[in-house]
Write a protein that holds these residues in place. Structure first.
Motif, PDB file in Angstrom:
ATOM      1  N   GLY A 227       0.800  -1.206   0.000  1.00  0.00           N
ATOM      2  CA  GLY A 227       0.000   0.000   0.000  1.00  0.00           C
ATOM      3  C   GLY A 227       0.839   1.266   0.000  1.00  0.00           C
ATOM      4  O   GLY A 227       1.951   1.315  -0.534  1.00  0.00           O
ATOM      5  N   VAL A 228       0.306   2.290   0.625  1.00  0.00           N
ATOM      6  CA  VAL A 228       0.946   3.603   0.631  1.00  0.00           C
ATOM      7  C   VAL A 228       2.311   3.549   1.311  1.00  0.00           C
ATOM      8  O   VAL A 228       3.269   4.185   0.861  1.00  0.00           O
ATOM      9  N   THR A 229       2.417   2.770   2.380  1.00  0.00           N
ATOM     10  CA  THR A 229       3.685   2.699   3.121  1.00  0.00           C
ATOM     11  C   THR A 229       4.803   2.157   2.248  1.00  0.00           C
ATOM     12  O   THR A 229       5.916   2.709   2.226  1.00  0.00           O
ATOM     13  N   LEU A 230       4.526   1.072   1.526  1.00  0.00           N
ATOM     14  CA  LEU A 230       5.553   0.482   0.662  1.00  0.00           C
ATOM     15  C   LEU A 230       5.906   1.426  -0.483  1.00  0.00           C
ATOM     16  O   LEU A 230       7.084   1.588  -0.818  1.00  0.00           O
ATOM     17  N   ALA A 231       4.903   2.044  -1.092  1.00  0.00           N
ATOM     18  CA  ALA A 231       5.171   2.974  -2.192  1.00  0.00           C
ATOM     19  C   ALA A 231       6.031   4.143  -1.715  1.00  0.00           C
ATOM     20  O   ALA A 231       6.989   4.546  -2.399  1.00  0.00           O
ATOM     21  N   PHE A 232       5.709   4.689  -0.544  1.00  0.00           N
ATOM     22  CA  PHE A 232       6.497   5.807  -0.023  1.00  0.00           C
ATOM     23  C   PHE A 232       7.935   5.373   0.271  1.00  0.00           C
ATOM     24  O   PHE A 232       8.884   6.139   0.030  1.00  0.00           O
ATOM     25  N   ALA A 233       8.107   4.160   0.797  1.00  0.00           N
ATOM     26  CA  ALA A 233       9.461   3.672   1.106  1.00  0.00           C
ATOM     27  C   ALA A 233      10.323   3.623  -0.152  1.00  0.00           C
ATOM     28  O   ALA A 233      11.498   4.019  -0.129  1.00  0.00           O
ATOM     29  N   TRP A 234       9.748   3.161  -1.255  1.00  0.00           N
ATOM     30  CA  TRP A 234      10.520   3.087  -2.498  1.00  0.00           C
ATOM     31  C   TRP A 234      10.733   4.466  -3.104  1.00  0.00           C
ATOM     32  O   TRP A 234      11.799   4.740  -3.670  1.00  0.00           O
TER      33      TRP A 234
ATOM     34  N   GLY B  58      14.855  12.546  -6.045  1.00  0.00           N
ATOM     35  CA  GLY B  58      15.473  13.049  -4.829  1.00  0.00           C
ATOM     36  C   GLY B  58      15.558  12.032  -3.716  1.00  0.00           C
ATOM     37  O   GLY B  58      15.740  12.406  -2.550  1.00  0.00           O
ATOM     38  N   GLY B  59      15.466  10.745  -4.047  1.00  0.00           N
ATOM     39  CA  GLY B  59      15.532   9.693  -3.042  1.00  0.00           C
ATOM     40  C   GLY B  59      16.931   9.506  -2.484  1.00  0.00           C
ATOM     41  O   GLY B  59      17.916  10.058  -2.986  1.00  0.00           O
ATOM     42  N   LEU B  60      17.027   8.700  -1.440  1.00  0.00           N
ATOM     43  CA  LEU B  60      18.307   8.491  -0.752  1.00  0.00           C
ATOM     44  C   LEU B  60      19.354   7.897  -1.685  1.00  0.00           C
ATOM     45  O   LEU B  60      20.447   8.443  -1.833  1.00  0.00           O
ATOM     46  N   LEU B  61      19.030   6.767  -2.334  1.00  0.00           N
ATOM     47  CA  LEU B  61      19.992   6.157  -3.244  1.00  0.00           C
ATOM     48  C   LEU B  61      20.167   6.985  -4.515  1.00  0.00           C
ATOM     49  O   LEU B  61      21.250   6.971  -5.117  1.00  0.00           O
ATOM     50  N   THR B  62      19.130   7.686  -4.927  1.00  0.00           N
ATOM     51  CA  THR B  62      19.253   8.554  -6.099  1.00  0.00           C
ATOM     52  C   THR B  62      20.315   9.623  -5.864  1.00  0.00           C
ATOM     53  O   THR B  62      21.182   9.869  -6.717  1.00  0.00           O
TER      54      THR B  62
ATOM     55  N   GLY C 149      27.899  10.479 -10.610  1.00  0.00           N
ATOM     56  CA  GLY C 149      27.547  11.596 -11.470  1.00  0.00           C
ATOM     57  C   GLY C 149      26.203  11.458 -12.157  1.00  0.00           C
ATOM     58  O   GLY C 149      25.951  12.129 -13.172  1.00  0.00           O
ATOM     59  N   PHE C 150      25.325  10.610 -11.650  1.00  0.00           N
ATOM     60  CA  PHE C 150      23.990  10.481 -12.233  1.00  0.00           C
ATOM     61  C   PHE C 150      23.173  11.743 -11.969  1.00  0.00           C
ATOM     62  O   PHE C 150      23.521  12.578 -11.141  1.00  0.00           O
ATOM     63  N   ASP C 151      22.061  11.846 -12.677  1.00  0.00           N
ATOM     64  CA  ASP C 151      21.152  12.972 -12.487  1.00  0.00           C
ATOM     65  C   ASP C 151      20.576  12.911 -11.070  1.00  0.00           C
ATOM     66  O   ASP C 151      19.965  11.910 -10.691  1.00  0.00           O
ATOM     67  N   ASP C 152      20.752  13.966 -10.296  1.00  0.00           N
ATOM     68  CA  ASP C 152      20.295  13.940  -8.909  1.00  0.00           C
ATOM     69  C   ASP C 152      18.775  14.011  -8.778  1.00  0.00           C
ATOM     70  O   ASP C 152      18.238  13.804  -7.685  1.00  0.00           O
ATOM     71  N   SER C 153      18.090  14.305  -9.871  1.00  0.00           N
ATOM     72  CA  SER C 153      16.630  14.298  -9.822  1.00  0.00           C
ATOM     73  C   SER C 153      16.049  12.921 -10.099  1.00  0.00           C
ATOM     74  O   SER C 153      14.844  12.715  -9.942  1.00  0.00           O
ATOM     75  N   GLY C 154      16.916  11.974 -10.490  1.00  0.00           N
ATOM     76  CA  GLY C 154      16.455  10.613 -10.748  1.00  0.00           C
ATOM     77  C   GLY C 154      15.751  10.485 -12.087  1.00  0.00           C
ATOM     78  O   GLY C 154      15.790  11.387 -12.932  1.00  0.00           O
ATOM     79  N   SER C 155      15.111   9.360 -12.299  1.00  0.00           N
ATOM     80  CA  SER C 155      14.372   9.109 -13.537  1.00  0.00           C
ATOM     81  C   SER C 155      12.984   8.589 -13.177  1.00  0.00           C
ATOM     82  O   SER C 155      12.687   8.282 -12.022  1.00  0.00           O
TER      83      SER C 155
END
Length: 274
Positions: free
Chosen positions: A100-107, A114-118, A126-132
Motif C-alpha cells: 500500500g501507501v507505506t511500501l510505495a512511499f518507502a521506495w 530526490g531519493g536516498l539512493l538517487t 555523477g547520475f542525475d540527482d533528480s532521478g528518472s
C-alpha cells in the motif's frame, strides 16, 4: 451457529460485491440489460491495461517464486529450533503484508526523485540527482511488487519443502543415487505442483493488488486496477461506472481461473504432504 459470523462476513464482503459487479457489468447507464460495457473490454485501452497487468503479475510472480523458493530452501536447511529460521519466517510474515501507501512511499524515498539512493548515486557516479521516472512505470511496479512476493512465496512454499522426508533421500542414496539424481528425479517432481501452485498464488496476488500501484502512480492507468479507478473517479469522462464494473468482472474471471488451477495443484501436493 458458530459459522454464522463468518458467513455474514463472506456475504457482506464477497458475495454482495461480486453480485453487484456482475449486475453492473451487464447494465446500461440508463438501466436495463446491455452488453455495451462488456464489448468495450475489447477496446485498445482495456486490452492494453489487461496486457500490462498480466505482464506485471507474471514477471513479479516469476521473480518472487524463484527467489522465494531459494530462500525457503536455505531456511528449511537450518534446524527447526534455530533463531535464524524463526526470525526469517517471522520477518517474511510481516513483509508479505507490507504494501500500500507505506511500501510505495518507502521506495519513492529510496529510489524516487530526490531519493536516498538517487542522491547517493548522483554523488558517487555523477547520475542525475533528480532521478528518472522508471520507478513510476511498469519496471518500477515489478520491482516494488517483488518486494512482497518473495516473502509470500517463502510462507506458502515452506510447508512443501518441510514435507520432503529424509527417508526418501536416504533410500535414494542407498540405491546409488547422486545428489543431482535425487533432486531431478525425486524432489523436483514432488515439489513441482507446490511450486507452480505457489507461483499462481503470487500471480493472483499481484494481479489483484491496487493500493501500492495507486500510491506510486498518480497519473495514468497502465494496469487494470488503475483503469477501474479512472473509470470511477474521472472528472473528464463521466458515466463510466458500469465500464468499471465490466473491468472488475474481467479481473474476477482471471483470478477465479488462476485460483482454480491453484486449488487443483494444491490437491495434488496434499497427496504426499499428508
Amino acid at each position: 451457529m458458530g459459522l454464522l459470523p463468518f458467513l455474514v462476513f463472506v456475504a457482506i464482503f464477497l458475495v454482495v460485491p461480486t453480485v453487484t459487479v456482475v449486475i453492473g457489468a451487464f447494465q446500461a447507464e440508463q438501466g436495463g440489460f446491455s452488453l455495451e460495457k462488456v464489448r468495450a473490454l475489447g477496446g485498445d485501452t482495456a486490452l492494453r491495461a489487461l496486457q500490462e497487468s498480466l505482464v506485471l503479475s507474471f514477471a513479479s510472480a516469476a521473480i518472487g517464486a524463484v527467489l522465494g523458493a531459494l530462500l525457503a530452501y536455505l531456511v528449511v536447511s537450518a534446524p527447526p529450533t534455530s533463531a535464524l529460521r524463526r526470525g526469517i519466517t517471522a520477518i517474511c510474515g510481516v513483509l508479505a503484508q507490507f504494501g500500500g501507501v507505506t511500501l510505495a512511499f518507502a521506495w519513492m524515498a529510496t529510489l524516487g526523485f530526490g531519493g536516498l539512493l538517487t542522491n547517493l548515486f548522483a554523488d558517487l557516479f555523477g547520475f542525475d540527482d533528480s532521478g528518472s521516472a522508471w520507478l513510476y512505470d511498469l519496471p518500477g511496479l515489478i520491482l516494488v511488487y517483488t518486494y512482497f512476493q518473495i516473502p509470500l512465496m517463502l510462507i506458502v512454499f515452506l510447508p512443501a519443502l518441510e514435507g520432503l522426508r529424509p527417508q526418501w533421500r536416504e533410500a535414494a542414496v542407498n540405491l546409488g543415487a547422486t545428489t543431482r539424481q535425487y533432486w531431478l528425479q525425486i524432489a523436483f517432481p514432488l515439489l513441482r505442483p507446490a511450486f507452480l501452485g505457489s507461483a499462481l498464488l503470487l500471480f493472483a496476488n499481484a494481479f489483484a493488488a491496487y493500493a501500492t500501484a495507486a500510491a506510486l502512480i498518480s497519473q495514468g492507468s497502465p494496469i487494470t486496477p488503475l483503469l477501474i479507478r479512472a473509470a470511477l473517479t474521472s472528472e473528464i469522462v463521466l458515466g463510466q461506472a458500469n465500464f468499471a464494473y465490466a473491468l472488475a468482472l474481467e479481473m474476477v474471471v482471471v483470478v477465479a481461473v488462476v485460483m482454480g488451477l491453484y486449488a487443483w495443484l494444491l490437491k495434488r501436493t496434499s497427496r504426499w504432504l499428508t
